[in-house]
Motif scaffolding. Structure first.
Motif, PDB file in Angstrom:
ATOM      1  N   PRO A 220       1.688  11.310   5.889  1.00 35.72           N
ATOM      2  CA  PRO A 220       0.504  11.436   5.178  1.00 35.72           C
ATOM      3  C   PRO A 220      -0.112  10.401   3.862  1.00 35.72           C
ATOM      4  CG  PRO A 220       2.171  13.243   5.174  1.00 35.72           C
ATOM      5  CD  PRO A 220       2.514  12.034   5.652  1.00 35.72           C
ATOM      6  N   LEU A 221       0.843   9.453   3.611  1.00 34.89           N
ATOM      7  CA  LEU A 221       0.438   8.368   2.539  1.00 34.89           C
ATOM      8  C   LEU A 221      -0.143   7.065   3.269  1.00 34.89           C
ATOM      9  CD1 LEU A 221       0.370   8.321  -0.524  1.00 34.89           C
ATOM     10  CD2 LEU A 221       1.620  10.570   0.493  1.00 34.89           C
ATOM     11  N   PHE A 222      -0.111   7.009   4.647  1.00 37.79           N
ATOM     12  CA  PHE A 222      -0.347   5.749   5.357  1.00 37.79           C
ATOM     13  C   PHE A 222      -1.895   5.501   4.963  1.00 37.79           C
ATOM     14  CE2 PHE A 222      -2.276   3.472   8.981  1.00 37.79           C
ATOM     15  CZ  PHE A 222      -1.070   2.497   9.354  1.00 37.79           C
ATOM     16  N   THR A 223      -2.687   6.356   5.147  1.00 43.59           N
ATOM     17  CA  THR A 223      -4.292   5.995   5.124  1.00 43.59           C
ATOM     18  C   THR A 223      -4.582   5.547   3.675  1.00 43.59           C
ATOM     19  OG1 THR A 223      -4.863   7.559   6.659  1.00 43.59           O
ATOM     20  CG2 THR A 223      -6.456   6.731   5.392  1.00 43.59           C
ATOM     21  N   GLU A 224      -3.834   6.352   2.704  1.00 48.20           N
ATOM     22  CA  GLU A 224      -4.174   6.033   1.153  1.00 48.20           C
ATOM     23  C   GLU A 224      -3.463   4.604   1.064  1.00 48.20           C
ATOM     24  OE1 GLU A 224      -2.789   7.350  -3.156  1.00 48.20           O
ATOM     25  OE2 GLU A 224      -2.763   8.632  -1.314  1.00 48.20           O
ATOM     26  N   LEU A 225      -2.213   4.219   1.305  1.00 44.07           N
ATOM     27  CA  LEU A 225      -1.685   2.886   1.301  1.00 44.07           C
ATOM     28  C   LEU A 225      -2.602   1.991   1.947  1.00 44.07           C
ATOM     29  CD1 LEU A 225       0.991   1.883   0.018  1.00 44.07           C
ATOM     30  CD2 LEU A 225       2.014   1.900   2.274  1.00 44.07           C
ATOM     31  N   MET A 226      -3.121   2.139   3.254  1.00 46.19           N
ATOM     32  CA  MET A 226      -3.849   1.034   3.761  1.00 46.19           C
ATOM     33  C   MET A 226      -5.201   0.671   3.070  1.00 46.19           C
ATOM     34  SD  MET A 226      -2.740  -0.279   6.644  1.00 46.19           S
ATOM     35  CE  MET A 226      -1.312  -0.665   5.608  1.00 46.19           C
TER      36      MET A 226
END
Length: 284
Positions: free
Chosen positions: A163-169
């Motif tokens: 769930p945090l992948f998009t925000e991290l990118m």
């Protein structure tokens, strides 16, 4: 350029606090000593000055975004020198939360520090979660193949990685020295099975980012059970995937700072500033 000169070039002047300003390097070394050892602020050696001054500078520079800007300046210089290779690996690590870091207020608040007035709303859990090992916080990182940390995020320890992948990118943003838009798109993304989801793969395809992510075993079984309607397996380069070990090495280097390996900061924003401080010190 020597580390001392590089630090002097990126650090701003100390805030005016009613006293004669101290040497910036002395204050920075005192703040770093606390992050390196995980010691309480009151136990910082007196050779660095009063602990109240050190904490006040650390807090003010967290509120006005100074730590983030200093880290960004170092990233710009590293990119201009060709040290960022843009083959990005994504992963997370669990950090134990000390009992002194628990008990922060759950509601949002407004902080006023001198002339700097910043209103922020704290997260409901302050990135403190409860798991089998007790109170934990999870640090999410995006690291390139030359060990440059391009983005970080903190969440509660029980939160998942995907769930945090998009925000991290979306947090990857390295400005260019001259004109032009900041660079935000990696040349390649490496991640483990925790990030194997249809949403993540579609997100990377929309941004035209090649990726190497292995399938989860249950996803393989589900695809094979559906036969020809299950579709083709996603491309996976086993040799390319071996380069993902660099983010594991970078996590180990980051956790050499005991104030990062064990969280002593009550607020998530303070802990993020401690992480940024460790990254700045290691970049120098």
């Amino acid at each position: 350029m020597a580390p001392r000169a590089r630090l002097t070039a990126v650090l701003p002047p100390l805030p005016v606090m009613g006293r004669k300003p101290r040497d910036r390097r002395q204050v920075f070394d005192g703040i770093w000593w606390r992050a390196r050892t995980g010691s309480p602020w009151r136990d910082v050696p007196k050779r660095y000055g009063p602990w109240e001054t050190l904490y006040s500078v650390f807090r003010r520079w967290q509120i006005d975004g100074t730590w983030a800007r200093v880290l960004e300046k170092l990233q710009v210089k590293a990119d201009a020198a060709g040290h960022i290779e843009w083959e990005v690996s994504v992963d997370s690590t669990i950090c134990r939360v000390h009992q002194h870091a628990a008990g922060a207020r759950k509601k949002g608040t407004t902080i006023r520090a001198g002339r700097v007035r910043t209103a922020w709303r704290a997260s409901r859990d302050h990135a403190v979660g409860r798991s089998r090992g007790g109170l934990t916080t999870k640090i999410h990182l995006a690291v390139d193949s030359s060990f440059q940390v391009l983005a970080t995020a903190v969440t509660a320890g029980q939160r998942g990685d995907a769930p945090l992948f998009t925000e991290l990118m979306n947090r990857i943003r390295v400005p260019r020295p001259g004109s032009g838009r900041p660079r935000t798109r990696p040349a390649h993304v490496l991640a483990d099975r925790a990030y194997s989801s249809r949403e993540i793969r579609e997100y990377l395809r929309r941004r035209n980012i090649p990726h190497t992510i292995p399938e989860k075993r249950d996803q393989v079984r589900h695809r094979l059970r559906r036969g020809s309607s299950g579709g083709r397996p996603p491309a996976f380069d086993r040799e390319k995937y071996k380069a993902r070990h660099k983010i594991e090495n970078r996590i180990g280097l980051l956790k050499q700072a005991r104030g990062v390996a064990t969280r002593y900061d009550k607020l998530a924003v303070r802990y993020e500033a401690t992480i940024q401080l460790a990254l700045i010190r290691q970049a120098l």
